[in-house]
Motif scaffolding. Structure first.
Motif, PDB file in Angstrom:
ATOM      1  N   THR A   1       1.051  -0.766   0.020  1.00 23.15           N
ATOM      2  CA  THR A   1      -0.187   0.010   0.070  1.00 23.15           C
ATOM      3  C   THR A   1       1.103   1.653  -0.025  1.00 23.15           C
ATOM      4  O   THR A   1       1.981   0.977   0.525  1.00 23.15           O
ATOM      5  CB  THR A   1      -0.471  -0.177   0.684  1.00 23.15           C
ATOM      6  OG1 THR A   1       0.132   0.570   2.648  1.00 23.15           O
ATOM      7  CG2 THR A   1      -1.433  -2.047   1.112  1.00 23.15           C
ATOM      8  N   PRO A   2       0.399   2.107  -0.604  1.00 24.69           N
ATOM      9  CA  PRO A   2       0.624   3.856  -0.236  1.00 24.69           C
ATOM     10  C   PRO A   2       1.051   4.506   1.045  1.00 24.69           C
ATOM     11  O   PRO A   2       1.383   5.036   1.268  1.00 24.69           O
ATOM     12  CB  PRO A   2       0.470   4.514  -1.163  1.00 24.69           C
ATOM     13  CG  PRO A   2      -0.764   4.006  -1.148  1.00 24.69           C
ATOM     14  CD  PRO A   2      -0.981   2.385  -0.795  1.00 24.69           C
ATOM     15  N   VAL A   3       0.522   3.574   2.386  1.00 27.58           N
ATOM     16  CA  VAL A   3       0.453   3.851   3.784  1.00 27.58           C
ATOM     17  C   VAL A   3       1.926   3.368   4.308  1.00 27.58           C
ATOM     18  O   VAL A   3       1.983   2.777   4.800  1.00 27.58           O
ATOM     19  CB  VAL A   3      -0.518   3.429   4.060  1.00 27.58           C
ATOM     20  CG1 VAL A   3      -0.682   4.320   5.383  1.00 27.58           C
ATOM     21  CG2 VAL A   3      -1.933   3.784   3.375  1.00 27.58           C
ATOM     22  N   ASN A   4       2.633   4.178   4.457  1.00 29.02           N
ATOM     23  CA  ASN A   4       4.184   4.150   5.373  1.00 29.02           C
ATOM     24  C   ASN A   4       3.688   4.407   6.527  1.00 29.02           C
ATOM     25  O   ASN A   4       3.002   4.948   7.033  1.00 29.02           O
ATOM     26  CB  ASN A   4       5.552   5.505   4.468  1.00 29.02           C
ATOM     27  CG  ASN A   4       4.673   6.534   4.826  1.00 29.02           C
ATOM     28  OD1 ASN A   4       3.689   6.905   4.389  1.00 29.02           O
ATOM     29  ND2 ASN A   4       5.532   7.364   5.700  1.00 29.02           N
ATOM     30  N   GLY A   5       4.552   3.438   7.339  1.00 28.59           N
ATOM     31  CA  GLY A   5       4.700   3.254   9.114  1.00 28.59           C
ATOM     32  C   GLY A   5       3.282   3.616   9.390  1.00 28.59           C
ATOM     33  O   GLY A   5       3.504   3.768  10.502  1.00 28.59           O
ATOM     34  N   PRO A   6       2.375   2.869   9.110  1.00 29.45           N
ATOM     35  CA  PRO A   6       1.349   3.224   9.732  1.00 29.45           C
ATOM     36  C   PRO A   6       1.157   2.342  11.288  1.00 29.45           C
ATOM     37  O   PRO A   6       1.295   0.937  11.409  1.00 29.45           O
ATOM     38  CB  PRO A   6      -0.166   2.009   8.477  1.00 29.45           C
ATOM     39  CG  PRO A   6       0.999   0.617   8.408  1.00 29.45           C
ATOM     40  CD  PRO A   6       2.603   1.217   7.866  1.00 29.45           C
ATOM     41  N   HIS A   7       1.101   3.215  11.828  1.00 33.43           N
ATOM     42  CA  HIS A   7       1.275   2.756  13.508  1.00 33.43           C
ATOM     43  C   HIS A   7       0.585   3.474  14.696  1.00 33.43           C
ATOM     44  O   HIS A   7       1.186   5.041  13.967  1.00 33.43           O
ATOM     45  CB  HIS A   7       2.890   2.550  13.773  1.00 33.43           C
ATOM     46  CG  HIS A   7       4.113   3.170  14.145  1.00 33.43           C
ATOM     47  ND1 HIS A   7       5.068   3.004  12.790  1.00 33.43           N
ATOM     48  CD2 HIS A   7       4.010   3.724  13.835  1.00 33.43           C
ATOM     49  CE1 HIS A   7       5.586   3.648  12.929  1.00 33.43           C
ATOM     50  NE2 HIS A   7       5.147   4.817  13.539  1.00 33.43           N
ATOM     51  N   GLN A   8       1.102   3.230  15.316  1.00 36.56           N
ATOM     52  CA  GLN A   8       1.236   4.042  17.094  1.00 36.56           C
ATOM     53  C   GLN A   8      -0.200   4.603  16.500  1.00 36.56           C
ATOM     54  O   GLN A   8      -0.689   6.098  16.184  1.00 36.56           O
ATOM     55  CB  GLN A   8       1.691   5.485  17.217  1.00 36.56           C
ATOM     56  CG  GLN A   8       1.590   6.104  18.526  1.00 36.56           C
ATOM     57  CD  GLN A   8       3.250   7.000  18.914  1.00 36.56           C
ATOM     58  OE1 GLN A   8       3.751   6.567  18.468  1.00 36.56           O
ATOM     59  NE2 GLN A   8       2.960   7.603  20.203  1.00 36.56           N
ATOM     60  N   GLY A   9      -2.019   4.753  17.679  1.00 33.79           N
ATOM     61  CA  GLY A   9      -2.542   4.994  17.841  1.00 33.79           C
ATOM     62  C   GLY A   9      -3.512   3.791  19.261  1.00 33.79           C
ATOM     63  O   GLY A   9      -3.099   3.869  20.295  1.00 33.79           O
ATOM     64  N   ALA A  10      -5.031   3.661  18.332  1.00 32.60           N
ATOM     65  CA  ALA A  10      -5.892   3.552  19.653  1.00 32.60           C
ATOM     66  C   ALA A  10      -6.599   2.564  18.888  1.00 32.60           C
ATOM     67  O   ALA A  10      -7.302   2.519  17.795  1.00 32.60           O
ATOM     68  CB  ALA A  10      -7.085   4.841  20.188  1.00 32.60           C
ATOM     69  N   TRP A  11      -7.003   1.585  20.098  1.00 28.60           N
ATOM     70  CA  TRP A  11      -8.356   0.715  19.655  1.00 28.60           C
ATOM     71  C   TRP A  11      -9.319   1.284  20.394  1.00 28.60           C
ATOM     72  O   TRP A  11      -9.346   1.410  21.522  1.00 28.60           O
ATOM     73  CB  TRP A  11      -7.735  -0.748  20.268  1.00 28.60           C
ATOM     74  CG  TRP A  11      -8.998  -1.653  20.740  1.00 28.60           C
ATOM     75  CD1 TRP A  11     -10.093  -1.907  19.828  1.00 28.60           C
ATOM     76  CD2 TRP A  11      -9.099  -2.958  21.681  1.00 28.60           C
ATOM     77  NE1 TRP A  11     -10.614  -3.078  20.376  1.00 28.60           N
ATOM     78  CE2 TRP A  11     -10.023  -2.863  21.816  1.00 28.60           C
ATOM     79  CE3 TRP A  11      -8.342  -2.785  22.712  1.00 28.60           C
ATOM     80  CZ2 TRP A  11     -10.640  -3.936  22.478  1.00 28.60           C
ATOM     81  CZ3 TRP A  11      -8.874  -3.961  23.524  1.00 28.60           C
ATOM     82  CH2 TRP A  11     -10.189  -4.345  22.759  1.00 28.60           C
TER      83      TRP A  11
END
Length: 525
Positions: free
Chosen positions: A240-250
């Motif tokens: 995908t084009p979404v680099n570094g997908p991280h750090q957030g909330a469930w």
């Protein structure tokens, strides 16, 4: 109309759900309401609070920090300092935010209504290097806090430390212990940003790893809060084009769905917020579009997906435009440091914002000027229009102000009093301002003989800025070449307004602005 609306009005949404630099998001649901906070660093007011009823349509409703502490310290610009990644929780009828200042410690603030006044910060643990705190109230009444480390302050990173808190959640008790050591996991680095949860008897720490630009989302779980924790990668870029997908909330919906909010860092624009579907398999979360791998299921980000199960909500986005009809500037605005009352006033009858010409920094650039009134880029392609009144009679030589795009590189267009040359229309830039470079005037002409001057910047491809002006608000003339916006210290580029005078001087002049309008812009072919 907002330049970016994620709600497709057909039961689906597109990512990002917030195409602006609301970095390091954390979110919770209380009843039918979702509340999100984001990092704000040195910008004031800090810790923006956003609200949604469907996880897609968000509005900014408050700031938890009207000023940063220590107050005197943050009366000066402190790029990259201040309020870093924080956690919001709801417990015992109160909302709690634990936020870190890596130079002073971990603080807690509370409120019964997130739209209202928050308590004064209480330092839970003082010292340098503590970042990304998150609490957990356990079933037995004990209170815990996990946090990461900033190597720039402490000399260590890639580890997560667990502390027991006092029953009131306001101070650390005893010594902390390392519960996750990223250095012991082959190939992993920069574990940080933990979020603490408990489900089905398992303790979970959701934490990003691998770095902001290229990292991934990891999850750690254990039957004991102190570990040992096993780990799994649950979300990564893939193809995908979404680099570094991280750090957030469930977060979960009232109907039992599960979702994950996270950021993606983009050049100039900053850290934008995505929403991923999530489900549980064998007590592990699976996010996005699942593909086989990593001893189970690892997810890739979705570009378009059905909206969460919730009642239909009005299409919304965080505020951008401001007609200055309210007593205070809109919630989208922030200063570069703790503000002073004399910097700005809103004339609601005239629908005008008046900014006092305050001294620019002695370096000869605005990098360290605290009285810049800025807001986030709202997407990659947009236009900003504002009307600036002619220079007032009180203006002295060196007084200037206008419309600015700000970052490590910044540029502005506006009016200046050049003494013997009178009022001038100026376009100026400064490159690598953080290195102490001075502004350069790119173009300067006699100010048009009009009472009101129309200023504009058009932004395309996230960073290409074209500044122009108009005498009548219809025919615009470009000044200078294309300027390339950049991010700043941990934050994306900003756009906004300013008024200033020479360093170490005083001025009685005010610059008057009207109708700050942010609108969509179709990308250039």
């Amino acid at each position: 109309m907002s330049p970016w609306l994620p709600d497709l009005n057909n039961g689906e949404y597109k990512n990002p759900v917030i195409y602006a630099d609301y970095s390091d998001p954390d979110a919770i649901r209380v009843g039918d309401d979702y509340w999100m906070i984001a990092s704000s660093f040195c910008h004031v007011p800090g810790l923006p609070i956003l609200h949604s009823r469907d996880l897609v349509n968000w509005t900014i409703v408050n700031h938890a920090l009207p000023a940063l502490v220590p107050h005197d310290y943050f009366s000066a610009v402190r790029h990259g300092q201040g309020a870093w990644a924080s956690a919001i929780r709801h417990h015992a009828g109160k909302f709690w935010i634990y936020y870190p200042d890596p130079d002073f410690g971990i603080y807690v603030i509370t409120a019964t209504d997130p739209r209202g006044k928050w308590s004064e910060p209480v330092c839970v643990k003082s010292g340098k290097g503590f970042i990304d705190p998150c609490p957990l109230w356990d079933d037995d009444g004990s209170v815990w806090l996990v946090h990461g480390w900033a190597k720039s302050r402490s000399g260590i990173c890639n580890i997560l430390t667990l502390h027991r808190l006092s029953p009131d959640g306001e101070r650390v008790e005893g010594q902390g212990e390392v519960v996750i050591d990223g250095n012991a996991i082959s190939g992993w680095h920069t574990i940080e940003g933990p979020k603490f949860y408990k489900r089905n008897g398992w303790y979970y720490i959701f934490a990003p790893a691998g770095g902001v630009a290229t990292g991934y989302q990891a999850v750690f779980r254990s039957r004991k809060i102190t570990g040992p924790y096993e780990n799994r990668i649950v979300l990564e870029q893939g193809s995908t084009p979404v680099n570094g997908p991280h750090q957030g909330a469930w977060v979960g919906t009232p109907s039992g769905e599960h979702w994950f909010l996270h950021f993606q860092e983009l050049p100039a624009t900053g850290r934008v917020v995505h929403l991923q579907p999530m489900r549980w398999e064998n007590d592990w979360p699976v996010m996005g579009t699942s593909v086989a791998g990593n001893n189970g299921m690892v997810g890739h980000p979705v570009p378009i997906y059905r909206k969460p199960d919730s009642p239909r909500q009005p299409v919304a986005a965080p505020a951008t435009s401001d007609d200055f009809s309210s007593p205070e500037p809109g919630r989208q605005w922030q200063w570069q440091a703790n503000p002073r009352p004399e910097w700005a006033c809103v004339d609601t009858a005239a629908k005008a914002l008046r900014l006092a010409c305050m001294p620019m920094h002695e370096t000869g650039s605005h990098w360290m000027t605290p009285h810049l009134l800025m807001q986030k880029f709202p997407c990659t392609d947009f236009r900003v229009d504002v009307t600036l009144d002619a220079l007032p009679a009180q203006a002295r030589e060196g007084d200037h102000g206008g419309l600015m795009v700000f970052g490590y590189n910044y540029a502005w267009i506006g009016l200046a009093n050049n003494g013997g040359h009178g009022a001038r229309l100026v376009h100026a830039t400064c490159h690598n301002a953080q290195d102490g470079n001075k502004e350069q005037i790119i173009a300067s002409i006699d100010a048009p003989a009009v009472d009101k001057l129309h200023l504009r910047v058009e932004v395309t491809n996230g960073r290409e800025c074209r500044f122009s002006y108009s005498e009548d608000g219809r025919a615009y003339v470009q000044m200078g070449e294309v300027f390339h916006a950049t991010s700043s210290k941990w934050v994306g580029a900003k756009v906004g307004l300013f008024a200033a005078c020479k360093p170490e001087t005083q001025s009685d002049a005010q610059m008057t602005f009207r109708q700050f309008v942010v609108s969509p812009l179709v990308p250039a072919a």
